[in-house]
Scaffold this active site. Structure first.
Site, short mmCIF file in Angstrom:
data_model
loop_
_atom_site.label_atom_id
_atom_site.label_comp_id
_atom_site.label_asym_id
_atom_site.label_seq_id
_atom_site.Cartn_x
_atom_site.Cartn_y
_atom_site.Cartn_z
N GLY A 90 24.53 19.00 -19.67
CA GLY A 90 25.17 18.43 -19.69
C GLY A 90 26.52 19.85 -20.34
O GLY A 90 27.58 19.71 -20.13
N SER B 27 11.68 17.47 -29.69
CA SER B 27 12.36 15.75 -28.48
C SER B 27 10.89 15.25 -28.16
O SER B 27 11.16 14.29 -26.85
CB SER B 27 13.46 16.29 -27.81
OG SER B 27 14.31 16.52 -28.27
N TRP C 273 17.17 5.97 -21.63
CA TRP C 273 17.71 5.44 -21.39
C TRP C 273 18.98 5.05 -22.47
O TRP C 273 20.01 3.94 -21.96
CB TRP C 273 17.18 3.67 -21.53
CG TRP C 273 15.99 3.92 -20.93
CD1 TRP C 273 14.48 5.01 -21.36
CD2 TRP C 273 15.59 3.68 -19.44
NE1 TRP C 273 13.84 4.48 -20.00
CE2 TRP C 273 15.29 4.00 -19.02
CE3 TRP C 273 16.75 3.51 -18.55
CZ2 TRP C 273 14.50 3.91 -17.74
CZ3 TRP C 273 16.86 3.19 -17.13
CH2 TRP C 273 15.16 2.84 -16.34
N LEU D 262 0.10 25.23 -7.38
CA LEU D 262 0.81 24.68 -8.56
C LEU D 262 0.85 23.50 -8.62
O LEU D 262 1.04 22.36 -8.33
CB LEU D 262 2.46 25.08 -8.39
CG LEU D 262 3.63 24.37 -9.48
CD1 LEU D 262 2.46 25.61 -11.00
CD2 LEU D 262 4.25 25.10 -9.82
N HIS E 280 22.90 18.14 -13.79
CA HIS E 280 21.85 18.03 -13.48
C HIS E 280 21.48 18.20 -12.27
O HIS E 280 20.33 18.55 -11.86
CB HIS E 280 22.23 16.38 -13.81
CG HIS E 280 22.03 15.91 -15.33
ND1 HIS E 280 21.62 16.49 -16.16
CD2 HIS E 280 22.67 14.87 -15.52
CE1 HIS E 280 21.64 15.49 -17.36
NE2 HIS E 280 22.65 14.41 -16.93
N GLU F 208 13.54 7.82 -24.43
CA GLU F 208 15.07 8.30 -25.50
C GLU F 208 16.46 8.51 -24.72
O GLU F 208 17.87 7.91 -24.70
CB GLU F 208 15.75 9.31 -26.41
CG GLU F 208 14.14 8.81 -27.43
CD GLU F 208 12.75 8.75 -27.24
OE1 GLU F 208 12.53 10.42 -26.09
OE2 GLU F 208 11.87 8.44 -27.50
N ASP G 36 17.03 21.55 -21.09
CA ASP G 36 18.09 21.01 -21.91
C ASP G 36 19.17 21.72 -21.79
O ASP G 36 19.45 23.28 -21.00
CB ASP G 36 17.48 21.03 -23.53
CG ASP G 36 18.70 20.50 -24.15
OD1 ASP G 36 19.10 19.60 -23.60
OD2 ASP G 36 18.35 19.94 -25.04
N GLY G 37 20.43 21.25 -21.39
CA GLY G 37 21.90 21.99 -21.47
C GLY G 37 21.89 21.55 -20.14
O GLY G 37 23.11 22.60 -20.07
N GLU H 244 2.26 27.54 -27.87
CA GLU H 244 3.08 28.34 -28.16
C GLU H 244 4.46 28.27 -28.13
O GLU H 244 4.96 27.43 -26.99
CB GLU H 244 3.47 30.04 -27.75
CG GLU H 244 1.52 30.78 -28.64
CD GLU H 244 1.65 30.96 -29.39
OE1 GLU H 244 2.37 31.30 -29.98
OE2 GLU H 244 0.52 30.90 -30.33
N TRP I 206 26.42 23.20 -19.62
CA TRP I 206 26.39 24.05 -18.85
C TRP I 206 27.70 23.48 -17.45
O TRP I 206 28.01 24.27 -17.56
CB TRP I 206 25.32 24.20 -18.10
CG TRP I 206 25.40 25.34 -16.85
CD1 TRP I 206 25.58 26.34 -16.74
CD2 TRP I 206 25.95 25.12 -15.36
NE1 TRP I 206 25.34 26.93 -15.51
CE2 TRP I 206 25.79 25.71 -14.65
CE3 TRP I 206 26.47 23.50 -14.77
CZ2 TRP I 206 25.81 26.29 -13.25
CZ3 TRP I 206 26.45 23.48 -13.30
CH2 TRP I 206 26.31 24.18 -12.54
C1 FPP Z 1 19.02 17.59 -20.95
O1 FPP Z 1 20.26 18.00 -20.61
C2 FPP Z 1 18.61 17.22 -19.70
C3 FPP Z 1 17.88 15.99 -19.02
C4 FPP Z 1 17.96 15.25 -19.65
C5 FPP Z 1 17.73 15.45 -17.58
C6 FPP Z 1 16.91 17.45 -16.81
C7 FPP Z 1 16.63 16.42 -15.30
C8 FPP Z 1 17.00 17.14 -14.15
C9 FPP Z 1 17.04 18.66 -14.77
C10 FPP Z 1 16.81 16.62 -13.32
C11 FPP Z 1 15.15 17.46 -12.26
C12 FPP Z 1 14.08 16.27 -12.24
C13 FPP Z 1 13.54 15.97 -11.11
C14 FPP Z 1 12.68 15.23 -11.08
C15 FPP Z 1 14.38 16.66 -9.87
P1 FPP Z 1 21.25 17.14 -21.15
O2 FPP Z 1 21.92 16.69 -19.75
O3 FPP Z 1 20.15 16.63 -22.55
O4 FPP Z 1 22.28 18.70 -21.70
P2 FPP Z 1 22.91 18.57 -23.01
O5 FPP Z 1 22.58 18.16 -24.35
O6 FPP Z 1 24.07 19.63 -22.25
O7 FPP Z 1 24.53 17.56 -23.33
#
Ligand code: FPP
Length: 242
Positions: free
Chosen positions: A28, A197, A74, A136, A42, A72, A25-26, A208, A30
């Site tokens: 956006g 979530s 979408w 892995l 992303h 979610e 998460d984060g 954990e 960032w």
């Molecule tokens: C949450 O950050 C992140 C996501 C919804 C997408 C995560 C996806 C990637 C890192 C792309 C990599 C995936 C693959 C399979 C190559 P957010 O957009 O919700 O951030 P915010 O809460 O700060 O807006």
């Protein structure tokens, strides 16, 4: 705190978790903090994922499940959704060979049917071409939701005419997308939210949790190492007593 971590000493961990889940998460926030677009956020998250995959192998983690696109998600703008799909497609196009060389096996968790045919085929190809790798296992939760996973499991149990007396936790686990995999030992969530979530809600019953304020693109090798070391010290009682 996190930024003061000694990033040079990565001595082998005595007891690394076998299966780690990550809510990345984060991206956006960032991007906003760094004057970039959400799409670039992303992409930066994807670059960080590549590093974390290498670190996982180095630190002895055997299975990693990443939350890349939830059912979610979408609800986001078409532009952002298309961006996330394009990022996954480009990872498969451009980085699959390298991931495979590193011994990474790719699996998918979630509803494949609702993705566009081109992407769906690429995911299936990625799974097929890496299925013998064993350094892995990378479970990519993409169009994944924990509740919808449980719903599809129940539907298939009914289709298979399983009787009520035959239903056990063990049986239901075999109907989840993670059938045959051990439950996650540790779930990491970046960017400071205290929520599950809808991520692995069946499988994470005894996981954990580690929650950090760090945004996903900044989640470093040093912080990952510290998280895994701290996990090694935790007293996991699974509801029992010592
Ligand atoms: C949450 O950050 C992140 C996501 C919804 C997408 C995560 C996806 C990637 C890192 C792309 C990599 C995936 C693959 C399979 C190559 P957010 O957009 O919700 O951030 P915010 O809460 O700060 O807006």
């Amino acid at each position: 705190m996190v930024n003061e971590l000694n990033s040079t000493d990565f001595s082998p961990l005595a007891n690394p978790p076998y299966h780690v889940g990550i809510i990345m998460d984060g991206n956006g926030r960032w991007a906003e903090a760094n004057g970039k677009s959400r799409y670039q956020g992303h992409q930066a998250g994807t670059d960080n994922l590549q590093r974390i995959l290498e670190d996982s192998i180095e630190f002895g983690v055997k299975m990693l499940t990443i939350y890349a696109f939830s059912t979610e998600n979408w609800r986001r703008s078409t532009y952002e959704i298309k961006g996330l799909m394009a990022i996954l497609e480009s990872v498969i196009d451009r980085r699959l060979a390298e991931l495979s060389r590193k011994g990474i096996q790719i699996r998918h968790l979630g509803e494949l049917d609702k993705l566009e045919a081109t992407l769906r085929k690429k995911i299936l190809y990625g799974m097929e071409s890496t299925k013998h790798n064993d350094k892995l296992i990378l479970n990519v939760a993409f169009n994944y939701g924990g509740r919808s996973e449980i719903v599809q499991a129940v539907k298939r149990v009914i289709q298979d005419s399983i009787l009520p007396d035959q239903i056990t936790e063990e049986l239901l686990s075999r109907y989840m997308y993670t059938a045959g995999s051990p439950d996650p030992d540790l779930i990491i969530r970046t960017s400071g939210e205290f929520r599950t979530s809808n991520f692995l809600i069946w499988q994470a019953a005894y996981a954990e949790y580690y929650i950090t304020p760090t945004y996903w693109p900044d989640f470093s090798k040093a912080e990952y190492y510290q998280t895994l070391s701290e996990f090694s010290q935790r007293d996991r009682r699974y509801g029992g007593r010592k």
